[in-house]
Structure formats: structure tokens, C-alpha cells
Design an enzyme around this catalytic site. Sequence first.
Site: not given
Length: 344
Positions: A144, A222, A170, A198, A113
Site C-alpha cells: 500500500d 471503508k 494499493e 483506495d 506499507k
Amino acid sequence: MSDARSGIPALDEVLDALRVVAIPTRTRFRGITVREAAVFDAPEGASEFSPFTEYGDAEAAAWLAAALDFGWQPQPAPLRERVEVNATVPAVRPEEVPGILARFPGCRTAKVKVAERGQSLADDLARVRAVREAMGPEARVRVDANTGWSVDEAVTALTALAQFNLDYAEQPCVSVAELAEVRARLSAAGVPVRIAADESVRKAEDPLAVARAGAADLIIVKAQPLGGVRRALGIVAEAGLPVVVSSALDTSAGIAMGAQLAAALPEGVLDGACGLGTVALLGGDVTRTPILPEQGSIPVGRPLLDPELLARAAASPERTAWWRERVTRCHALLTAPDPARARA
């Protein structure tokens, strides 16, 4: 009984199967220290509805559609028994990185992250450096940003982070147009960082827009926010891009849904390890057989809900009532005459 038009089980049946849990996280993740989720002891097996609390009903309704489909309908046959997963490294200090990675035994890919509110690029560089040093030169390292950068910030940050041989970045920015611009500017500058979408897939009215715009090299899918395994498979087929399946800090009930999706993808579609190892970041679970990484992968299958663990992790009466009311509102959207917008 189910709604004749939709195949969705009746609300009374859904609420009877519902249990609400509040599970502490092992470290702060996305600003969360306690993960709330609604889990269902459903006819097809355990299922989960866990959109983050700030999401509105129209967005959350797609998550409920996924939970009801997974819990009440047969699923596509899996093509593999196990799914490779990545380690997930929250926005922690560099010295905490080895402890985080230790929770993901055998994983040779890590997603880190970055762009955390209140932190700096220097913090991101130190964290990613710590991951690369801990995992070695052969491991895959991804970052991400969760839409946390502007275009200029993304180009600057990813140019600096490219020294760590990133697999991809991401969702560096919010919009499809911004992703396309970042991708073009990095390419023009010779910076070898792929862009993954995403939020531009799972939170978009048109999840295929990012593919049509050439704004990403691959997409993150997802199962919950895309409305379930079958709908996600359809989006993947139409997008025509490589895929990584991920989750949203689910319990094992939700991770099983993601694993089912990853296991049903045709050969050659998955682009490396999936973000389905995050039960390792929770301080509890709803089953005695949690779906945790082992030798870098997780099994495909349904966990059995454990009554004692459900009771131990039960949310307060106030929070349970809040989730029941949320399920009721989202169920009404799904069974309305035209629920397409809610499922988008």
C-alpha cells in the site's frame, strides 16, 4: 429526536452520546503515534467518528454520517459470522517485521506499507522481503503506497517488488488517470501486479470513476469515509469490481462497522482478507472485548463500551472540545438543506 428530513439524530443527542479518546499506537503508523477518535454510546450500539485530524469538514461529514447511521439505525443483516483479515505492517525496519506479524495470529495475508516519506525503494524491498520470508511462499502479500509515487516511480517500484509475488498494489499514485497508466504499463511489460484503488474511491467526489475508467482491478472500501454500511454496499454493487474492506486505524467501535460491511457483502464479492485487524496496532481500546484477529479472522458484532477504559483513554479537555466542535460543524452540514455534497 432526529432531523425529519434526514433521519439524523438531533445534535444534543449526538453530543450527549459522545466520548473522545486518545489511544497510543504500538508503532508509528501514517505518521501517527496517538490515535484520536470520537466514539458514541448510541441506541443501536457503539459507533465511531474518526476522520484524521487534517481532513476538512466537508470530507469529515461523510464519516459522521456513517457513525450516526451505524449508531442510530438498524444495519443490513450479516451473511457471515466472521471475516478473514490481513496483517498490517507499517513502514518499519525489516527486523521489526516478525514482531508486527505476531500481533495478527493466524493471518495468511499481509498488507505492507511502502512509499513512506523519507524512505527509499531499498527500504520497501527489504521490508517486503522480510514479510515474505516470515510468512512463506503460500501467503498473500500486498503493498500500500497511499498515493506516494509518481507514475514512473510506481512502475519502477512495482516491477522490482513483483519478485515477491504480490497480491496487489494499493493506490500507488494519486489520480484515476495515473492508476490507469500504471496498470497499462505494468500489463504491457508483463509485470503481474494488480492495482487496487483506495483513495480514488473514498476521497473522490465520484467513487465510481475508477471503475468506469478501468483504472483498477479491485477496489478498497471503508465504511466510515463512504458514509456508512448501506452507502458503501451501493457503491460496491455499482462498481462491479472485486472488493476488500478496510479501516482507518479504528478502535473496536469503528472496526465493528467495517466488519458489518464485509459481512453484508454477497458471496463472491470479497477478494480475500480484509484490512480490519488494526486494533492490534493500538496500545489500548474502548472495550473489554477488543475486536482482534484470532485464527486469521475477526467476529462480526458490536463491542460494549467500557466506562473505565473510556476514562483511562479520555482525551484532554482541549482535544475533547476540538472534537465536539468538529462534530457540531459536520452535523450542521449533514442537516443543511442540501447535504449531498458533504456526503459525497
